[in-house]
Design an enzyme around this catalytic site. Structure first.
Site, PDB file in Angstrom:
ATOM      1  N   GLY A 223       0.360  -0.891   0.068  1.00  0.00           N
ATOM      2  CA  GLY A 223       0.134  -0.112   0.086  1.00  0.00           C
ATOM      3  C   GLY A 223       0.808   1.324  -0.370  1.00  0.00           C
TER       4      GLY A 223
ATOM      5  CG  ASN B 129      -7.368   0.609  -1.035  1.00  0.00           C
ATOM      6  OD1 ASN B 129      -7.933   0.498  -1.806  1.00  0.00           O
ATOM      7  ND2 ASN B 129      -6.647   1.245  -0.767  1.00  0.00           N
TER       8      ASN B 129
ATOM      9  CB  SER C 225      -5.497   7.253  12.245  1.00  0.00           C
ATOM     10  OG  SER C 225      -6.433   8.671  11.566  1.00  0.00           O
TER      11      SER C 225
ATOM     12  CE1 TYR D 200      -9.078   3.540   9.012  1.00  0.00           C
ATOM     13  CE2 TYR D 200      -9.500   5.767   9.322  1.00  0.00           C
ATOM     14  CZ  TYR D 200      -8.014   5.382   9.138  1.00  0.00           C
ATOM     15  OH  TYR D 200      -7.310   5.115   9.215  1.00  0.00           O
TER      16      TYR D 200
ATOM     17  CE  LYS E  19      -5.947   2.971  11.488  1.00  0.00           C
ATOM     18  NZ  LYS E  19      -4.983   1.577  10.609  1.00  0.00           N
TER      19      LYS E  19
ATOM     20  CG  PHE F 148      -1.103  14.446  12.859  1.00  0.00           C
ATOM     21  CD1 PHE F 148      -0.996  13.630  13.537  1.00  0.00           C
ATOM     22  CD2 PHE F 148      -2.174  15.078  12.968  1.00  0.00           C
ATOM     23  CE1 PHE F 148      -0.918  13.552  14.912  1.00  0.00           C
ATOM     24  CE2 PHE F 148      -2.589  15.166  14.652  1.00  0.00           C
ATOM     25  CZ  PHE F 148      -2.112  14.507  15.438  1.00  0.00           C
ATOM     26  CG  ASN F 149      -4.350  14.797   7.167  1.00  0.00           C
ATOM     27  OD1 ASN F 149      -4.577  14.928   8.401  1.00  0.00           O
ATOM     28  ND2 ASN F 149      -5.262  14.903   6.198  1.00  0.00           N
TER      29      ASN F 149
ATOM     30  CG  ASN G 280      -8.037  10.362   1.736  1.00  0.00           C
ATOM     31  OD1 ASN G 280      -7.957   9.164   2.033  1.00  0.00           O
ATOM     32  ND2 ASN G 280      -8.940  11.026   2.710  1.00  0.00           N
ATOM     33  CG  LEU G 281      -7.472  18.930  -0.074  1.00  0.00           C
ATOM     34  CD1 LEU G 281      -8.775  19.691  -1.326  1.00  0.00           C
ATOM     35  CD2 LEU G 281      -6.879  19.327   1.112  1.00  0.00           C
TER      36      LEU G 281
ATOM     37  NE  ARG H  40      -8.898  17.722   8.504  1.00  0.00           N
ATOM     38  CZ  ARG H  40     -10.107  17.715   8.951  1.00  0.00           C
ATOM     39  NH1 ARG H  40      -9.046  19.514   9.653  1.00  0.00           N
ATOM     40  NH2 ARG H  40     -11.037  18.026   9.090  1.00  0.00           N
TER      41      ARG H  40
ATOM     42  N   PRO I 106     -20.144  15.895   6.176  1.00  0.00           N
ATOM     43  CG  PRO I 106     -22.154  14.453   6.485  1.00  0.00           C
ATOM     44  CD  PRO I 106     -20.722  14.717   5.791  1.00  0.00           C
TER      45      PRO I 106
HETATM   46  P1  NAD Z   1      -3.531   1.357   2.015  1.00  0.00           P
HETATM   47  O1  NAD Z   1      -4.170   1.279   1.708  1.00  0.00           O
HETATM   48  O2  NAD Z   1      -2.863   2.007   0.558  1.00  0.00           O
HETATM   49  O3  NAD Z   1      -2.544   0.751   2.818  1.00  0.00           O
HETATM   50  C1  NAD Z   1      -3.496  -0.452   2.941  1.00  0.00           C
HETATM   51  C2  NAD Z   1      -2.484  -1.754   2.749  1.00  0.00           C
HETATM   52  O4  NAD Z   1      -3.467  -3.115   3.340  1.00  0.00           O
HETATM   53  C3  NAD Z   1      -3.175  -2.398   1.410  1.00  0.00           C
HETATM   54  O5  NAD Z   1      -1.924  -2.628   0.712  1.00  0.00           O
HETATM   55  C4  NAD Z   1      -4.182  -3.263   1.603  1.00  0.00           C
HETATM   56  O6  NAD Z   1      -3.901  -4.708   0.400  1.00  0.00           O
HETATM   57  C5  NAD Z   1      -3.862  -4.032   2.661  1.00  0.00           C
HETATM   58  N1  NAD Z   1      -4.159  -4.335   2.996  1.00  0.00           N
HETATM   59  C6  NAD Z   1      -5.973  -4.827   3.912  1.00  0.00           C
HETATM   60  N2  NAD Z   1      -6.163  -5.230   4.373  1.00  0.00           N
HETATM   61  C7  NAD Z   1      -5.620  -6.585   4.576  1.00  0.00           C
HETATM   62  C8  NAD Z   1      -5.853  -7.550   4.782  1.00  0.00           C
HETATM   63  N3  NAD Z   1      -6.651  -8.271   5.763  1.00  0.00           N
HETATM   64  N4  NAD Z   1      -5.104  -8.679   5.071  1.00  0.00           N
HETATM   65  C9  NAD Z   1      -3.922  -7.944   4.312  1.00  0.00           C
HETATM   66  N5  NAD Z   1      -3.546  -7.491   3.505  1.00  0.00           N
HETATM   67  C10 NAD Z   1      -4.304  -6.072   3.831  1.00  0.00           C
HETATM   68  O7  NAD Z   1      -3.305   2.449   2.855  1.00  0.00           O
HETATM   69  P2  NAD Z   1      -2.960   3.623   2.987  1.00  0.00           P
HETATM   70  O8  NAD Z   1      -2.528   4.462   3.296  1.00  0.00           O
HETATM   71  O9  NAD Z   1      -1.064   2.418   3.255  1.00  0.00           O
HETATM   72  O10 NAD Z   1      -2.287   3.602   5.369  1.00  0.00           O
HETATM   73  C11 NAD Z   1      -2.242   2.178   5.868  1.00  0.00           C
HETATM   74  C12 NAD Z   1      -2.000   1.818   7.745  1.00  0.00           C
HETATM   75  O11 NAD Z   1      -2.250   3.692   8.004  1.00  0.00           O
HETATM   76  C13 NAD Z   1      -3.545   2.318   7.679  1.00  0.00           C
HETATM   77  O12 NAD Z   1      -3.576   0.885   8.567  1.00  0.00           O
HETATM   78  C14 NAD Z   1      -4.147   2.896   7.689  1.00  0.00           C
HETATM   79  O13 NAD Z   1      -5.449   3.022   8.148  1.00  0.00           O
HETATM   80  C15 NAD Z   1      -3.128   4.182   8.765  1.00  0.00           C
HETATM   81  N6  NAD Z   1      -3.767   4.932   8.364  1.00  0.00           N
HETATM   82  C16 NAD Z   1      -3.509   5.754   6.681  1.00  0.00           C
HETATM   83  C17 NAD Z   1      -3.487   7.458   6.899  1.00  0.00           C
HETATM   84  C18 NAD Z   1      -3.951   7.582   5.882  1.00  0.00           C
HETATM   85  O14 NAD Z   1      -4.330   9.096   5.637  1.00  0.00           O
HETATM   86  N7  NAD Z   1      -3.517   7.628   4.451  1.00  0.00           N
HETATM   87  C19 NAD Z   1      -3.890   8.266   8.152  1.00  0.00           C
HETATM   88  C20 NAD Z   1      -4.057   7.408   9.207  1.00  0.00           C
HETATM   89  C21 NAD Z   1      -3.797   6.346   9.554  1.00  0.00           C
HETATM   90  N1  UFG Z   2     -11.669  18.434   1.694  1.00  0.00           N
HETATM   91  C1  UFG Z   2     -12.575  19.263   0.815  1.00  0.00           C
HETATM   92  N2  UFG Z   2     -12.097  18.521  -0.655  1.00  0.00           N
HETATM   93  C2  UFG Z   2     -12.296  16.903  -0.810  1.00  0.00           C
HETATM   94  C3  UFG Z   2     -11.163  16.558  -0.039  1.00  0.00           C
HETATM   95  C4  UFG Z   2     -11.212  16.832   1.358  1.00  0.00           C
HETATM   96  O1  UFG Z   2     -12.802  20.156   1.033  1.00  0.00           O
HETATM   97  O2  UFG Z   2     -12.643  16.428  -1.603  1.00  0.00           O
HETATM   98  C5  UFG Z   2     -11.346  18.475   2.625  1.00  0.00           C
HETATM   99  C6  UFG Z   2     -11.786  18.418   4.292  1.00  0.00           C
HETATM  100  O3  UFG Z   2     -12.903  18.803   4.130  1.00  0.00           O
HETATM  101  C7  UFG Z   2     -10.508  18.270   5.048  1.00  0.00           C
HETATM  102  C8  UFG Z   2      -9.002  18.180   4.314  1.00  0.00           C
HETATM  103  O4  UFG Z   2      -9.605  18.524   2.903  1.00  0.00           O
HETATM  104  O5  UFG Z   2     -10.948  19.708   5.765  1.00  0.00           O
HETATM  105  C9  UFG Z   2      -8.478  16.725   4.278  1.00  0.00           C
HETATM  106  O6  UFG Z   2      -9.701  15.651   4.436  1.00  0.00           O
HETATM  107  P1  UFG Z   2      -9.103  14.689   3.983  1.00  0.00           P
HETATM  108  O7  UFG Z   2     -10.072  13.307   3.899  1.00  0.00           O
HETATM  109  O8  UFG Z   2      -7.801  14.672   2.455  1.00  0.00           O
HETATM  110  O9  UFG Z   2      -8.056  13.829   5.591  1.00  0.00           O
HETATM  111  P2  UFG Z   2      -9.131  13.530   6.871  1.00  0.00           P
HETATM  112  O10 UFG Z   2      -8.668  15.087   7.675  1.00  0.00           O
HETATM  113  O11 UFG Z   2     -10.465  14.235   6.432  1.00  0.00           O
HETATM  114  O12 UFG Z   2      -8.847  12.008   7.067  1.00  0.00           O
HETATM  115  C10 UFG Z   2      -7.724  12.412   6.591  1.00  0.00           C
HETATM  116  C11 UFG Z   2      -7.490   9.885   7.186  1.00  0.00           C
HETATM  117  C12 UFG Z   2      -8.208   9.871   7.646  1.00  0.00           C
HETATM  118  C13 UFG Z   2      -7.858   9.397   9.116  1.00  0.00           C
HETATM  119  C14 UFG Z   2      -7.911  11.093   9.297  1.00  0.00           C
HETATM  120  C15 UFG Z   2      -6.807  12.078  10.834  1.00  0.00           C
HETATM  121  O13 UFG Z   2      -8.906  10.030   5.658  1.00  0.00           O
HETATM  122  O14 UFG Z   2      -8.247   8.190   7.533  1.00  0.00           O
HETATM  123  O15 UFG Z   2      -7.027  12.453   8.500  1.00  0.00           O
HETATM  124  O16 UFG Z   2      -6.338  10.994  10.582  1.00  0.00           O
HETATM  125  F1  UFG Z   2      -9.162   9.137   9.992  1.00  0.00           F
END
Ligand code: NAD
Ligand code: UFG
Length: 336
Positions: free
Chosen positions: A10, A35, A124, A149, A153, A178-179, A199-200, A231, A293
């Site tokens: 991922g 994913n 997260s 979700y 966590k 964070f982000n 995501n943004l 953020r 929301p």
């Molecule tokens: P991602 O989806 O790119 O990576 C997650 C990977 O896990 C994917 O490759 C998916 O195929 C694999 N996966 C999911 N379920 C599985 C399972 N049951 N068995 C084996 N593989 C599985 O996401 P990412 O952005 O790289 O996020 C990685 C981790 O960080 C996640 O746990 C996510 O919740 C956490 N996280 C992400 C963000 C963000 O904004 N990207 C923020 C906070 C926390």
């Molecule tokens: N936003 C927009 N338009 C979009 C998408 C996002 O205006 O199309 C805004 C949101 O309202 C927010 C900011 O951009 O103000 C960031 O939004 P993201 O969806 O990129 O990120 P979030 O902060 O909502 O959430 C992210 C991850 C979550 C995680 C959270 C806190 O997606 O998984 O950060 O770690 F839980």
């Protein structure tokens, strides 16, 4: 030294595998590719010049996990595998509880059976909920989560804390991201969302490259300097480097600790749009849309604990994050 990386194909996992190799570790990836694509692993190999052992395996598959532990001498686990789509978690909560919480419990059982008790977990900032004021500190109470979700966590953090409380020989490091945005400098690996991004920055990137017409800015009436959500965006390579420090810590000593991985700086949606336009040289059209929301106005970290205890801090700024996101997007307009 072998480190098992669940979810290593991922976005964050692939960048962490590159930094693990750069730091002399041998990552072994488990991913069910729900994913992601195995192409990301080929790209990690291209970047590093090293072959990577990959098991296409689900973390809920106990027999599969046992085989991975039996075939390798694994010193520690970095656990990224999980589902992360907030709206999907609201429509399909059981899928999230099963995959994220059930998967983590199965993983920990397999680790325990194999005698590997060192784990770094992807948590997260969402666990702080909506009540705590930014800058968010690790000693603040966890908040009420606003979607399944986020609840996964929060619960996984509790599972891992309880596991440590039951057996102090475990070593647990909970990393609250964070982000994460940006991509590796090579432009070979990056974030590859399926369908329309939630995501943004992935959304903005697809507007800039011409795949989407315009961004919906979700609310401009928040109590922030320009009314749009603020953020703490962090470069995924800085985030990956935080995992190297966390691995060093779990390898060195038992315990259970929690760290924010953020920059400590907040940027609004419109700040990001401007920075992305500058980095890409493209216009990013947007319209003001209703609030989304569950969103909060402002969320940024106090990253000082990670600096003091892990010796880690984020050094890449918003310009570099946008430049690197753009390089990935423009070189791979359709992802992997
Ligand atoms: P991602 O989806 O790119 O990576 C997650 C990977 O896990 C994917 O490759 C998916 O195929 C694999 N996966 C999911 N379920 C599985 C399972 N049951 N068995 C084996 N593989 C599985 O996401 P990412 O952005 O790289 O996020 C990685 C981790 O960080 C996640 O746990 C996510 O919740 C956490 N996280 C992400 C963000 C963000 O904004 N990207 C923020 C906070 C926390
Ligand atoms: N936003 C927009 N338009 C979009 C998408 C996002 O205006 O199309 C805004 C949101 O309202 C927010 C900011 O951009 O103000 C960031 O939004 P993201 O969806 O990129 O990120 P979030 O902060 O909502 O959430 C992210 C991850 C979550 C995680 C959270 C806190 O997606 O998984 O950060 O770690 F839980």
């Amino acid at each position: 030294m072998s480190i098992l990386v669940t979810g290593g194909a991922g976005f964050i996992g692939s960048h962490t595998c590159v930094e693990l190799i750069n730091s002399g570790y041998e990552p072994i990836i488990i991913d069910n590719l729900c994913n992601s694509k195995s192409e990301s692993i080929k790209r990690i190999e291209e970047i590093t010049g090293k072959r990577i052992k990959f098991y296409e395996c689900d973390i809920r598959d106990r027999a599969g996990l046992d085989r991975v532990f039996a075939e390798n001498c694994i010193e520690a686990v970095i656990h990224f595998a999980g589902l992360k789509c907030v709206p999907e978690s609201i429509s399909e909560p059981l899928k999230y509880y099963d995959n994220n919480i059930g998967g983590t419990v199965t993983l920990c059982e397999a680790m325990k059976a194999a005698g590997c008790k060192k784990i770094v977990f992807s948590s997260s900032a969402t666990v702080y909920g909506s009540e705590n004021p930014s800058p968010l500190r690790e000693d603040m109470p966890e908040g009420k989560t606003t979607n399944p979700y986020g609840t996964t966590k929060l619960y996984i953090e509790k599972v891992l804390k309880d596991l440590y409380a039951s057996d102090n020989s475990w070593s647990v490091c909970l990393l609250r991201y964070f982000n994460p945005i940006g991509a590796h400098k090579s432009g070979k690996i990056g974030e590859d969302p399926k369908g329309i991004p939630n995501n943004l920055v992935p959304y903005v990137s697809q507007v800039a490259v011409g795949k989407l017409d315009h961004l919906n800015v979700c609310g401009n009436d928040y109590p922030t300097p320009d009314g749009t959500g603020v953020r703490d965006y962090i470069h995924v390579v800085d985030l990956a480097l935080g995992h190297i420090k966390a691995v060093e810590k779990v390898l060195k000593e038992s315990g259970c600790s929690t760290y924010n991985l953020g920059t400590g700086k907040g940027y609004s949606v419109l700040d990001v749009v401007k920075a992305f336009e500058k980095a890409s040289g493209r216009e990013v059209k947007y319209v003001i849309a209703p609030r989304r929301p569950g969103d909060i106005a402002t969320c940024y970290s106090d990253p000082s604990k990670a600096k003091a205890e892990l010796g880690w801090e984020a050094v890449r700024g918003i310009e570099e994050m946008c430049e690197d996101s753009w390089r990935w997007q423009s070189q791979n307009p359709n992802g992997y």
